[in-house]
Design a protein around this motif. Structure first.
Motif, PDB file in Angstrom:
ATOM      1  N   GLU A   1      -5.150   1.089   2.737  1.00 53.92           N
ATOM      2  CA  GLU A   1      -4.901  -0.133   3.502  1.00 53.92           C
ATOM      3  C   GLU A   1      -5.137   0.103   4.978  1.00 53.92           C
ATOM      4  O   GLU A   1      -5.674  -0.737   5.688  1.00 53.92           O
ATOM      5  CB  GLU A   1      -3.455  -0.619   3.275  1.00 53.92           C
ATOM      6  CG  GLU A   1      -3.173  -2.018   3.850  1.00 53.92           C
ATOM      7  CD  GLU A   1      -2.648  -2.018   5.289  1.00 53.92           C
ATOM      8  OE1 GLU A   1      -2.434  -3.107   5.839  1.00 53.92           O
ATOM      9  OE2 GLU A   1      -2.456  -0.939   5.873  1.00 53.92           O
ATOM     10  N   GLU A   2      -4.701   1.277   5.461  1.00 57.49           N
ATOM     11  CA  GLU A   2      -4.739   1.527   6.905  1.00 57.49           C
ATOM     12  C   GLU A   2      -6.148   1.481   7.486  1.00 57.49           C
ATOM     13  O   GLU A   2      -6.362   0.843   8.520  1.00 57.49           O
ATOM     14  CB  GLU A   2      -4.046   2.853   7.239  1.00 57.49           C
ATOM     15  CG  GLU A   2      -2.537   2.863   6.952  1.00 57.49           C
ATOM     16  CD  GLU A   2      -1.742   1.888   7.819  1.00 57.49           C
ATOM     17  OE1 GLU A   2      -2.350   1.158   8.615  1.00 57.49           O
ATOM     18  OE2 GLU A   2      -0.510   1.862   7.687  1.00 57.49           O
TER      19      GLU A   2
ATOM     20  N   ASP B   1       5.796   2.456   7.716  1.00 55.46           N
ATOM     21  CA  ASP B   1       4.544   1.811   7.296  1.00 55.46           C
ATOM     22  C   ASP B   1       3.720   2.820   6.525  1.00 55.46           C
ATOM     23  O   ASP B   1       3.139   3.731   7.108  1.00 55.46           O
ATOM     24  CB  ASP B   1       3.787   1.347   8.551  1.00 55.46           C
ATOM     25  CG  ASP B   1       2.451   0.708   8.225  1.00 55.46           C
ATOM     26  OD1 ASP B   1       2.164   0.499   7.035  1.00 55.46           O
ATOM     27  OD2 ASP B   1       1.690   0.428   9.161  1.00 55.46           O
ATOM     28  N   PRO B   2       3.656   2.668   5.206  1.00 51.57           N
ATOM     29  CA  PRO B   2       4.049   1.564   4.340  1.00 51.57           C
ATOM     30  C   PRO B   2       5.234   1.886   3.438  1.00 51.57           C
ATOM     31  O   PRO B   2       5.588   1.069   2.603  1.00 51.57           O
ATOM     32  CB  PRO B   2       2.831   1.446   3.449  1.00 51.57           C
ATOM     33  CG  PRO B   2       2.514   2.897   3.159  1.00 51.57           C
ATOM     34  CD  PRO B   2       2.830   3.644   4.441  1.00 51.57           C
TER      35      PRO B   2
ATOM     36  N   HIS C   1       0.818  -1.212   0.000  1.00 48.87           N
ATOM     37  CA  HIS C   1       0.000   0.000   0.000  1.00 48.87           C
ATOM     38  C   HIS C   1       0.849   1.258   0.000  1.00 48.87           C
ATOM     39  O   HIS C   1       2.037   1.222   0.329  1.00 48.87           O
ATOM     40  CB  HIS C   1      -1.016  -0.005   1.133  1.00 48.87           C
ATOM     41  CG  HIS C   1      -0.511   0.100   2.541  1.00 48.87           C
ATOM     42  ND1 HIS C   1      -0.610   1.244   3.278  1.00 48.87           N
ATOM     43  CD2 HIS C   1       0.042  -0.808   3.369  1.00 48.87           C
ATOM     44  CE1 HIS C   1      -0.146   1.041   4.499  1.00 48.87           C
ATOM     45  NE2 HIS C   1       0.266  -0.206   4.588  1.00 48.87           N
TER      46      HIS C   1
ATOM     47  N   ASP D   1       4.648  -4.909   3.188  1.00 48.45           N
ATOM     48  CA  ASP D   1       4.012  -3.789   3.885  1.00 48.45           C
ATOM     49  C   ASP D   1       4.999  -3.280   4.924  1.00 48.45           C
ATOM     50  O   ASP D   1       4.918  -3.623   6.084  1.00 48.45           O
ATOM     51  CB  ASP D   1       2.720  -4.284   4.558  1.00 48.45           C
ATOM     52  CG  ASP D   1       1.941  -3.154   5.229  1.00 48.45           C
ATOM     53  OD1 ASP D   1       2.480  -2.044   5.347  1.00 48.45           O
ATOM     54  OD2 ASP D   1       0.797  -3.407   5.642  1.00 48.45           O
TER      55      ASP D   1
END
Ligand SMILES: [Zn+2]
Length: 752
Positions: free
Chosen positions: A397-398, A360-361, A350, A426
């Motif tokens: 994604e989060e 992240d990410p 992502h 990820d």
């Protein structure tokens, strides 16, 4: 271009068994194609630049880039322009998703004294992006419902079901209370879910310094750990019991015209309001609490005595959200295959972050981008993948795997027809290669990491991981297994990243890759996960970024170019036998515990050991679990094992006489079906979106994998009839898998 237009009857000689030595052909490659493949792979690995990854990260993490922010869209457009520049056929595919953002956040202690929580992460002078507060989402938990509650506070440790059993013994109820749980030991959304099931009306989640604050190392900016005002944002959507992705369009792509549920009918929102807080904000609340002292292993590292409550501490929690529909931007890039364009190898990571999201990410995203650049460069030098390679930079994604899930749901039929495998990452760090995924690819991945150099030692990534596993083995038996088993074991996929829809919903063989294990960090989902932090405390020279690119890119190339798809079933069958053994032990241990506990109640042990000054309630007696009938699973695992061995022998033998293109096509088609065969149309009980019968996220663990989930959860939840019927259902699925393998064996044998 139709793939069979180029059919020829040229014999292809196959090599099996991914032996290390470079003169042995790669698994699934004929001798000639193997040496060509090796040359291209070596060129690919040499092209990857750590410095490029640093510059991509500088750009992508320069501003907060959460769903709905202007920089999120700008990043997607920048990624698109880069992959196009590198020669990929690419576009942005959008979806319209429900994404709540905070309108009001208030937490105050109203008794015995007054205290208002700060709920803010201050800028840090040396960190140049930490002052972008105007662009940041403040700390909150996405998909918490709105709520305004005032109630006594109860400390529930990590907030897992077993913590509530302990609370029962302490005589403490959370009914009508607000709970405060520590982050960690489960996916965060489990905490409000279990709290609500026990009657709580609100939930706070805080990061204890014992877990990712000052206990393990210095805090940011002196060290990598969470400072006192640092907060972990994150989604609390109840996806394990329903589905991930947009809550208003479960099971279908969230396109503009998709039919949407009303907000009140969305199944995956929490039942009670939830708010994450820092340990700076948690300490005054916890310090005022009375009631029993928390059990020893519940206590964290704050300089206070941890009490469970309830008692004098009463808090007021008020949260409300803007329940808006936002656009998400997936970047989808293709390199068309020249022989089998209808077979897809999909790779994703992502691009959205909770704030600046360097680790992240972005640390994973920059590895993916550098792979895309190098693959584009190979094409300029004359390489063409046999199969189509699709690189995806997912958005959303989060909040809960929005971009990857919506793309999977919108294209479900095509993906099921065309996907060979899905390779995810990820985020990344320094240390050991982490690999999880479908066990039909375990042997394949062992072969890939035998060809990757570890940047810090003169070892391969495989050798280094093996040493690590020997050093970390819990007993002599485990050590022996690591030393003697030819392949290192791969863990199963639970959830927590973008592979979820591919493996669990569509039955696409999937992998999750990333390096780590050498650096502690306490910036997860906070404003301090940024370029400054990453380039001071993580993979500062991006050599592990290069290792991730080499690992994931080599896997993608090998899957795309193999003559015979490198699925293998003996490791899979071995894993199934291991899972059956674990299930039997789980059932047997449960029986013994129940018998022992009932005996202790009968003989008066709890009354006899009770301390009247710290009185505990005896646990309830329970029905002794019946013996379960594992025979169908044992039989299915045995026949699967035999077929797996026969398939391996047949392929090795075919290596001697060769296989025609036509036979290979037929075989590859069957091999692509092998993971799909592990799914059922009706899916898991009570959560039909999850169709894989071997892997799923746990309803009460979230991210952690639940293997053979139907059977395991029935045993854990003491549903004995269901355990027996699920044993039968899983056995049928394994029989279906055996039939696919047998059919592949037949294809090979008839081709002689
Ligand atoms: Zn992530």
């Amino acid at each position: 271009m139709r793939s069979f237009a180029t059919l020829s009857l040229v014999l292809i000689f196959l090599a099996f068994v991914g032996a290390r030595a470079d003169d042995r052909p790669l698994q699934g490659f004929a001798a000639a194609s193997s040496s060509t493949e090796r040359q291209w792979e070596e060129k690919f690995r040499a092209l990857l630049s750590p410095d490029n990854q640093r510059e991509y990260m500088r750009r992508l993490s320069a501003h907060p880039h959460h769903v709905g922010s202007s920089y999120d869209r700008s990043n997607a457009e920048w990624i698109l322009s880069k992959v196009k520049e590198w020669g990929w056929d690419a576009q942005i595919e959008t979806f319209e998703v429900l994404f709540p953002t905070p309108k009001e956040r208030l937490l105050e202690m109203v008794e015995p004294t007054h205290f208002t929580a700060k709920l803010q992460e201050p800028a840090v002078a040396v960190d140049p992006t930490s002052n972008q507060q105007d662009e940041q989402l403040p700390p909150y938990n996405a998909y918490s419902i709105d709520g305004d509650v005032t109630a006594p506070l109860v400390f529930v440790n990590y907030g897992l079901p077993k913590d509530y059993e302990e609370l029962d013994r302490l005589g403490v109820s959370v009914k009508g209370a607000i709970v405060i749980a520590k982050y960690g030991n489960s996916w965060r959304g489990i905490k409000p879910k279990v709290a609500a099931e026990h009657g709580a009306i609100g939930c706070l989640i805080y990061s204890d310094p014992a877990d990712d604050g000052y206990a393990p190392d210095n805090v940011f900016p002196k060290g990598p750990m969470r400072p006192s005002d640092g907060v972990q944002r994150g989604s609390v959507m109840d996806f394990p019991s329903s589905s991930p992705g947009d809550p208003l369009t479960p099971g279908v792509g969230a396109t503009k015209d998709a039919k949407r549920l009303a907000l009140k009918d969305a199944p995956s929102l929490t039942k009670i309001p939830v708010l994450p807080i820092s340990y700076g904000d948690a300490q005054p609340l916890l310090a005022e609490m009375i009631g029993p002292v928390a059990p020893k292993d519940w206590r964290g590292s704050l300089p206070i005595t941890y009490h469970v409550g309830p008692g004098s501490t009463k808090v007021h929690l008020k949260v409300s959200f803007h329940w808006d529909i936002k656009t998400i931007y997936n970047v989808i890039a293709r390199l068309p295959g020249i022989e089998q364009p209808d077979q897809w190898v999909i790779r994703g990571n992502h691009h959205d972050g909770w704030v600046n999201g360097a680790q992240d990410p972005t640390s994973g995203q920059v590895a993916l981008l550098e792979e895309a650049r190098a693959l584009g460069e190979l094409v300029k030098q004359g390489w063409r993948p046999k199969r189509t390679i699709i690189y995806c930079a997912w958005d959303g994604e989060e909040p809960m795997l929005l971009g990857s899930t919506e793309w999977a749901e919108a294209h479900d039929t095509e993906i099921q027809q065309h996907a060979v495998a899905y390779i995810n990452s990820d985020g990344n760090g320094r240390g050991y290669v982490g690999m999880a995924g479908s066990h039909t690819l375990e042997h394949f991945m062992n072969g890939v990491i035998r060809d990757i150099n570890d940047p810090e030692t003169n070892l391969t990534a495989w050798q280094r991981l093996r040493f690590h596993e020997i050093a970390e083995a819990k007993d002599g038996e485990d050590r022996k297994e690591v030393r003697e088993r030819p392949d290192l074991r791969m863990s199963a996929l639970g959830s927590g990243s973008d592979y979820t829809a591919y493996i669990d919903h569509l039955g696409v063989a999937s992998l999750n890759l990333g390096y780590g294990g050498e650096d502690d960090s306490g910036i997860y989902h906070s404003a301090y996960d940024d370029f400054y932090w990453y380039t001071h405390f993580s993979d500062t020279d991006f050599v592990y970024g290069r290792a991730l690119s080499q690992t994931a890119g080599t896997a993608a190339m090998r899957l795309a170019d193999a003559d015979l798809l490198p699925f293998e079933f003996t490791d899979f069958a071995d894993t199934i036998r291991l899972y059956v053994k674990q299930l039997k032990k789980l059932a047997e241990d449960g029986r013994e515990e129940a018998i022992e506990r009932n005996r202790e109640i009968d003989e008066g042990l709890f009354a006899g050991t009770n301390d009247p000054r710290h009185s505990k309630v005896p646990p309830p007696g329970e029905d002794v679990p019946p013996h379960l009938n594992f025979a169908p699973l044992d039989n299915a695992a045995d026949t699967l094992t035999m077929s797996a061995q026969r398939y391996q022998a047949a392929v090795e033998k075919a290596w001697g006489h060769g296989l025609s293109q036509l036979t290979l096509q037929d075989l590859n088609r069957k091999l692509m079906e092998s993971e799909r065969s592990l799914t059922t149309q009706e899916g898991l009980l009570r959560r039909p979106w999850y169709r894989h019968m071997i892997y799923a996220p746990g309803v009460y663990t979230g991210y952690a994998a639940m293997t053979v989930p139907g059977v395991r959860e029935a045993i854990e939840q003491k549903h004995w009839d269901e355990a027996n019927s699920e044993i039968a259902r899983v056995s049928l699925v394994l029989d279906k898998e055996t039939a696919v393998i047998n059919s592949a064996i037949q294809t090979i044998e008839q081709a002689k």
